[in-house]
Design a protein around this motif. Structure first.
Motif, PDB file in Angstrom:
ATOM      1  N   UNK A  10       0.883  -1.170   0.000  1.00 13.45           N
ATOM      2  CA  UNK A  10       0.000   0.000   0.000  1.00 13.45           C
ATOM      3  C   UNK A  10       0.918   1.216   0.000  1.00 13.45           C
ATOM      4  N   UNK A  11       0.471   2.304  -0.548  1.00 13.60           N
ATOM      5  CA  UNK A  11       1.305   3.505  -0.572  1.00 13.60           C
ATOM      6  C   UNK A  11       0.377   4.708  -0.445  1.00 13.60           C
ATOM      7  N   UNK A  12       0.414   5.347   0.707  1.00 13.15           N
ATOM      8  CA  UNK A  12      -0.458   6.486   0.959  1.00 13.15           C
ATOM      9  C   UNK A  12      -0.010   7.722   0.184  1.00 13.15           C
ATOM     10  N   UNK A  13       1.241   7.763  -0.286  1.00 13.19           N
ATOM     11  CA  UNK A  13       1.768   8.942  -0.972  1.00 13.19           C
ATOM     12  C   UNK A  13       1.526   8.891  -2.475  1.00 13.19           C
ATOM     13  N   UNK A  14       1.791   7.730  -3.078  1.00 16.91           N
ATOM     14  CA  UNK A  14       1.720   7.600  -4.534  1.00 16.91           C
ATOM     15  C   UNK A  14       0.894   6.363  -4.876  1.00 16.91           C
ATOM     16  N   UNK A  15      -0.207   6.530  -5.603  1.00 19.52           N
ATOM     17  CA  UNK A  15      -0.972   5.342  -6.003  1.00 19.52           C
ATOM     18  C   UNK A  15      -0.084   4.385  -6.807  1.00 19.52           C
ATOM     19  N   UNK A  16      -0.070   3.119  -6.426  1.00 22.56           N
ATOM     20  CA  UNK A  16       0.861   2.154  -6.999  1.00 22.56           C
ATOM     21  C   UNK A  16       0.702   2.008  -8.502  1.00 22.56           C
ATOM     22  N   UNK A  17      -0.502   1.810  -8.979  1.00 23.93           N
ATOM     23  CA  UNK A  17      -0.701   1.603 -10.423  1.00 23.93           C
ATOM     24  C   UNK A  17      -0.258   2.827 -11.214  1.00 23.93           C
ATOM     25  N   UNK A  18      -0.515   4.008 -10.688  1.00 20.58           N
ATOM     26  CA  UNK A  18      -0.089   5.245 -11.349  1.00 20.58           C
ATOM     27  C   UNK A  18       1.437   5.336 -11.381  1.00 20.58           C
ATOM     28  N   UNK A  19       2.055   4.998 -10.282  1.00 20.35           N
ATOM     29  CA  UNK A  19       3.521   5.013 -10.200  1.00 20.35           C
ATOM     30  C   UNK A  19       4.136   4.029 -11.195  1.00 20.35           C
ATOM     31  N   UNK A  20       3.576   2.827 -11.280  1.00 17.77           N
ATOM     32  CA  UNK A  20       4.103   1.823 -12.204  1.00 17.77           C
ATOM     33  C   UNK A  20       3.941   2.266 -13.650  1.00 17.77           C
ATOM     34  N   UNK A  21       2.838   2.917 -13.966  1.00 23.54           N
ATOM     35  CA  UNK A  21       2.631   3.413 -15.329  1.00 23.54           C
ATOM     36  C   UNK A  21       3.697   4.438 -15.697  1.00 23.54           C
ATOM     37  N   UNK A  22       4.031   5.309 -14.760  1.00 21.00           N
ATOM     38  CA  UNK A  22       5.076   6.312 -15.006  1.00 21.00           C
ATOM     39  C   UNK A  22       6.423   5.628 -15.207  1.00 21.00           C
ATOM     40  N   UNK A  23       6.753   4.661 -14.354  1.00 22.09           N
ATOM     41  CA  UNK A  23       8.021   3.930 -14.494  1.00 22.09           C
ATOM     42  C   UNK A  23       8.094   3.223 -15.842  1.00 22.09           C
ATOM     43  N   UNK A  24       7.009   2.581 -16.233  1.00 22.23           N
ATOM     44  CA  UNK A  24       7.005   1.833 -17.504  1.00 22.23           C
ATOM     45  C   UNK A  24       7.177   2.769 -18.694  1.00 22.23           C
ATOM     46  N   UNK A  25       6.535   3.935 -18.658  1.00 17.42           N
ATOM     47  CA  UNK A  25       6.718   4.902 -19.747  1.00 17.42           C
ATOM     48  C   UNK A  25       8.160   5.400 -19.786  1.00 17.42           C
ATOM     49  N   UNK A  26       8.728   5.671 -18.627  1.00 13.60           N
ATOM     50  CA  UNK A  26      10.097   6.190 -18.561  1.00 13.60           C
ATOM     51  C   UNK A  26      11.111   5.141 -18.984  1.00 13.60           C
ATOM     52  N   UNK A  27      10.852   3.885 -18.670  1.00 18.37           N
ATOM     53  CA  UNK A  27      11.805   2.812 -18.983  1.00 18.37           C
ATOM     54  C   UNK A  27      11.823   2.491 -20.470  1.00 18.37           C
TER      55      UNK A  27
END
Length: 79
Positions: A10-27
């Motif tokens: 769980x991540x109260x600061x950054x929604x996990x799915x949103x964070x993963x989408x950003x990482x995948x786009x950047x990678x």
């Protein structure tokens, strides 16, 4: 470039799915290793601790495995 994001279960600061989408786009085409850490929130610690003793053993294992696959093998000692 860091390509091993570790997210808590769980991540109260950054929604996990949103964070993963950003990482995948950047990678883009780079290999991306993702780990969801059981019992962790934003930091890789258990029970919201803020000390080294609270660091998740799962985080340590994932990080050491990731490093082991990327760092060169140590040279054999010369005799």
């Amino acid at each position: 470039m860091v390509d091993c994001p570790a997210n808590g279960e769980t991540d109260a600061w950054v929604p996990i799915e949103e964070s993963l989408a950003v990482w995948r786009r950047a990678a883009r085409d780079a290999e991306l290793t993702v780990a969801r850490l059981t019992g962790c929130d934003h930091a890789p610690t258990l029970d919201e601790r803020e000390d080294l003793a609270g660091v998740s053993a799962q985080y340590e294992a994932v990080l050491l495995d990731w490093l082991g696959r990327r760092l060169p093998a140590p040279e054999s000692p010369r005799r």
